[in-house]
Write a protein that holds these residues in place. Structure first.
Motif, short mmCIF file in Angstrom:
data_model
loop_
_atom_site.label_atom_id
_atom_site.label_comp_id
_atom_site.label_asym_id
_atom_site.label_seq_id
_atom_site.Cartn_x
_atom_site.Cartn_y
_atom_site.Cartn_z
N THR A 150 41.56 -4.96 39.14
CA THR A 150 41.31 -3.53 38.91
C THR A 150 41.01 -2.78 40.21
OG1 THR A 150 39.07 -4.18 38.12
CG2 THR A 150 40.68 -3.53 36.47
N CYS A 188 36.72 -5.33 26.06
CA CYS A 188 37.16 -4.27 26.98
C CYS A 188 37.37 -2.95 26.27
CB CYS A 188 38.46 -4.67 27.67
SG CYS A 188 38.34 -6.20 28.64
N VAL A 195 39.85 2.09 39.31
CA VAL A 195 40.95 1.56 38.52
C VAL A 195 40.33 0.67 37.45
CG1 VAL A 195 42.97 0.05 38.57
CG2 VAL A 195 42.55 1.63 40.45
N CYS A 196 40.82 0.76 36.22
CA CYS A 196 40.22 0.02 35.11
C CYS A 196 41.31 -0.58 34.23
CB CYS A 196 39.34 0.94 34.24
SG CYS A 196 38.10 1.88 35.18
N VAL A 197 40.93 -1.48 33.34
CA VAL A 197 41.87 -1.96 32.34
C VAL A 197 42.36 -0.77 31.53
CG1 VAL A 197 42.15 -3.37 30.27
CG2 VAL A 197 40.81 -4.23 32.19
N GLY A 237 40.56 -9.11 36.03
CA GLY A 237 41.17 -7.95 36.63
C GLY A 237 42.39 -7.48 35.91
N ALA A 238 42.61 -6.19 35.94
CA ALA A 238 43.81 -5.63 35.35
C ALA A 238 44.84 -5.39 36.43
CB ALA A 238 43.48 -4.31 34.67
N PRO A 285 36.83 -7.35 35.06
CA PRO A 285 37.53 -6.10 35.36
C PRO A 285 36.69 -4.87 34.99
CG PRO A 285 38.92 -7.61 34.11
CD PRO A 285 37.54 -8.17 34.06
N ASN A 286 36.93 -3.78 35.69
CA ASN A 286 36.31 -2.52 35.31
C ASN A 286 36.74 -2.15 33.90
OD1 ASN A 286 35.21 -2.23 37.93
ND2 ASN A 286 37.08 -1.23 38.67
N CYS A 298 33.74 1.57 33.27
CA CYS A 298 34.86 2.18 33.99
C CYS A 298 34.43 3.51 34.58
CB CYS A 298 36.03 2.38 33.02
SG CYS A 298 37.47 3.17 33.76
#
Length: 327
Positions: free
Chosen positions: A319, A216, A268-270, A44-45, A207-208, A263
């Motif tokens: 995220t 990523c 919400v994404c990195v 997760g970010a 994470p997204n 994403c």
């Protein structure tokens, strides 16, 4: 493990975490202790914002509350990575940027030990040369998650740079006929399919904007992918947000379609701390976003944005969605 036992472990680990020895890699602190084994992981970010946390905090830190920069308040619960407490789960602003744990865009979950870079910093996280498994859990073995990939399958692994593992040189040279040890599957098969176990264990922790092997999309929406486990050939540089255009520090990688968590516009994404304009922030459990999509899947509590509740105990805001911490 029951909640009381985890809480006891968390207290002991935080007590040690402040005074135990660490090493520094280009501004990223890396714990000297070995990674624990187990069946779960993290990911997760963090979200970009400020606001103090309650509970165990360094002297001078404030109480929980919404920040003034458009995102929610700081987390209020310690987040263990199994029986370890790392920088991104200790309720301490370790890099002094005013952001605590999941608020910090450099934090990728409770199993992340650097608040100053994208590099995870957990011993053994990158795995043995060439071979990678779920990047987001607490160990480098694939036996507990059945996620399989080899950087020999990555077309970036060619001379002279041999990205994303230049430190290993031609050892990981691109060879699409590579068979992953123990799986019997070649590169093409692994791109198309990962095990159900991999999806169940590693999927929620990814994470997204990333695949389950730490590759990523950065900047978000750019179509450019970077391996977060990147290390300089000399071992003294890692990937940071201000270096994503520098391939010598943030090494290019090929995302694996079979476990890529793309994403979405209302996620919400990195590298993307809020849904796109036109996607109203969601609230409550599984609240919806715009364009017929949701910030999180149905039944999963959204988090991190202004007005959204903190994640419940033993969950981490990954995220924008509350995920159970490794146990």
């Amino acid at each position: 493990m029951n909640v009381r036992a985890i809480a006891s472990i968390a207290f002991v680990a935080v007590t040690c975490g402040v005074g135990c020895s660490e090493k520094t890699v280009d501004g990223a602190n890396t714990a000297g202790a070995g990674a624990s084994s187990g069946t779960s992981g993290d990911g997760g970010a963090g979200l970009n914002g400020a606001g103090g946390a309650g509970g165990l905090l360094p002297s001078g830190a404030g109480g929980a509350g919404a920040s003034t920069s458009g995102v929610g308040g700081a987390p209020t619960e310690i987040s263990p990575c199994q029986n370890q407490i790392y920088e991104c789960g200790d309720l301490i602003d370790n890099d002094g940027d005013g952001l605590i744990d999941s608020q910090d865009p450099d934090c990728l979950g409770p199993c992340d030990n650097t608040e100053g870079s994208y590099y995870g910093g957990i011993p053994g996280q990158a795995g043995p040369p060439c071979i990678v498994d779920c990047y987001w859990d607490s160990n480098s073995g694939a036996g507990n998650d059945a996620c399989y990939w080899s950087h020999r399958c990555d077309p970036n692994e060619v001379a002279p740079s041999y990205y994303p593992e230049p430190e290993n040189g031609a050892t990981c040279a691109y060879d699409p006929t590579t068979i992953y040890p123990g799986s019997g599957m070649n590169c093409a098969a692994l791109e198309q399919s990962q095990s159900q176990q991999c999806h169940e264990v590693c999927g929620p922790l990814t994470p997204n904007g990333c695949d389950c092997f730490g590759c990523c999309e950065l900047p978000a929406g750019s179509g450019k992918f970077i391996w977060l486990g990147s290390e300089g050939v000399d071992g003294n540089t890692v990937c940071t947000a201000d270096a994503i255009d520098d391939p010598t520090r943030c090494h290019p990688c090929k995302p694996v379609p079979s476990c890529l968590n793309s994403c979405g516009p209302c996620e919400v994404c990195v590298g993307k701390p809020a849904p796109d304009p036109g996607c109203p922030p969601s609230s409550g459990s599984g609240g919806g976003g715009g364009n017929g999509t949701q910030q999180c899947e149905s039944g999963v509590q959204p988090c991190g944005l202004a007005g959204q509740d903190h994640c419940p105990p033993f969950h981490y805001c990954i995220t924008g969605c509350c995920r159970p911490v490794p146990q």
